[in-house]
Design an enzyme around this catalytic site. Sequence first.
Site, PDB file in Angstrom:
ATOM      1  CE  LYS A  55      -3.806  -2.413   2.256  1.00 18.14           C
ATOM      2  NZ  LYS A  55      -4.524  -2.768   3.490  1.00 18.14           N
ATOM      3  CD  GLN A  99      -3.488  -4.198   6.644  1.00 13.60           C
ATOM      4  OE1 GLN A  99      -3.665  -3.200   5.956  1.00 13.60           O
ATOM      5  NE2 GLN A  99      -3.784  -5.410   6.217  1.00 13.60           N
ATOM      6  CG  ASP A 122      -9.835  -0.277   5.203  1.00 15.65           C
ATOM      7  OD1 ASP A 122      -9.662  -0.841   4.110  1.00 15.65           O
ATOM      8  OD2 ASP A 122      -9.077  -0.393   6.172  1.00 15.65           O
TER       9      ASP A 122
HETATM   10  N1  GUN Z   1      -6.715  -6.819   6.509  1.00 20.10           N
HETATM   11  C1  GUN Z   1      -7.021  -7.624   5.474  1.00 20.10           C
HETATM   12  N2  GUN Z   1      -7.669  -6.940   4.514  1.00 20.10           N
HETATM   13  C2  GUN Z   1      -7.773  -5.674   4.947  1.00 20.10           C
HETATM   14  C3  GUN Z   1      -8.330  -4.494   4.396  1.00 20.10           C
HETATM   15  O1  GUN Z   1      -8.884  -4.468   3.294  1.00 20.10           O
HETATM   16  N3  GUN Z   1      -8.225  -3.379   5.161  1.00 20.10           N
HETATM   17  C4  GUN Z   1      -7.631  -3.387   6.372  1.00 20.10           C
HETATM   18  N4  GUN Z   1      -7.590  -2.252   7.039  1.00 20.10           N
HETATM   19  N5  GUN Z   1      -7.107  -4.465   6.921  1.00 20.10           N
HETATM   20  C5  GUN Z   1      -7.179  -5.606   6.200  1.00 20.10           C
END
Ligand code: GUN
Length: 297
Positions: A55, A99, A122
């Site tokens: 990311k 995350q 998100d």
């Molecule tokens: N952990 C696994 N997938 C995601 C996601 O799309 N967003 C976040 N914040 N954590 C994750």
Amino acid sequence: MNAARAIDGKAAAAALREKVAAGAREFARKALRKPGLHVVLVGEDPASAVYVGAKEKALHKAGMDGAVHRLPASTGEDELLRLVRKLNADPTVDGILVQLPLPDHLDEAKVLDTIDPEKDVDGFHVVNAGKLAVGKEALVPCTPAGCIRLIKEERGDLSGLHAVVIGRSNIVGKPMAQLLLAENATVTIAHSRTRNLPELAKTADILVAAVGRPEMVKGDWVKDGATVIDVGINRLAPAEDGAKGRLVGDVAYDEAARHAAAITPVPGGVGPMTIAMLLANTLVAAHAREGLEAPTL
Ligand code: GUN
């Protein structure tokens, strides 16, 4: 049936990322700043570290500002909430992503609901989940948002098609069902207590698997001509010689491909779309905060 076409998520994601980068340049020209995306990582979960690293690279490549805030696993809830509130108040921050999973001592729902819904790229905040459920414009969770793009590219009008979503998580299954419903599909959500799952899955024109169980969906669960979207990313056990285990999805690909018309591979299907959608959500949030009209992506 002949073998299915593999849906190229990598190419679709690259095309979307290019559009986002062009949108970010245009935004910077108008707003005199770049869109800002901040990612918070608590602890050392190896998979999370890999996702967050990807990311971080992607946000800079798209011409955005931002940073990753790496905090130790021992971080207390107050400290984490203080950081989230600081990012909420920072006018250069358009998107905030914490995350998941968080270490056990932290209350995930509380942390997510502290994020300003307008910066919740998100789409996990209850306000965004609620808006999606009632059909209002919302920031939509990235993985299902990526899936619906792939499905629409594949099938066009989804009216009246039967979609079966296996999995009912807040991150994928539930928002995926809402997005399909908004496209006028007839939607069934299946889960671990569903009876006759293979027979039910076989009635699906669109089959989405998001359960996190390696190769659970077998070839004879798939209707001839179906579109199969595999959200799973599972690493199989290492080989006897110590070589890393293979990455597989929730769908037994080769078997399913004998029935499906099109199917997403793992890797290279849904995965790349998730980060592209995160950038797209950030661009949309940045425009909204500046009172600018977002480009069509
Ligand atoms: N952990 C696994 N997938 C995601 C996601 O799309 N967003 C976040 N914040 N954590 C994750």
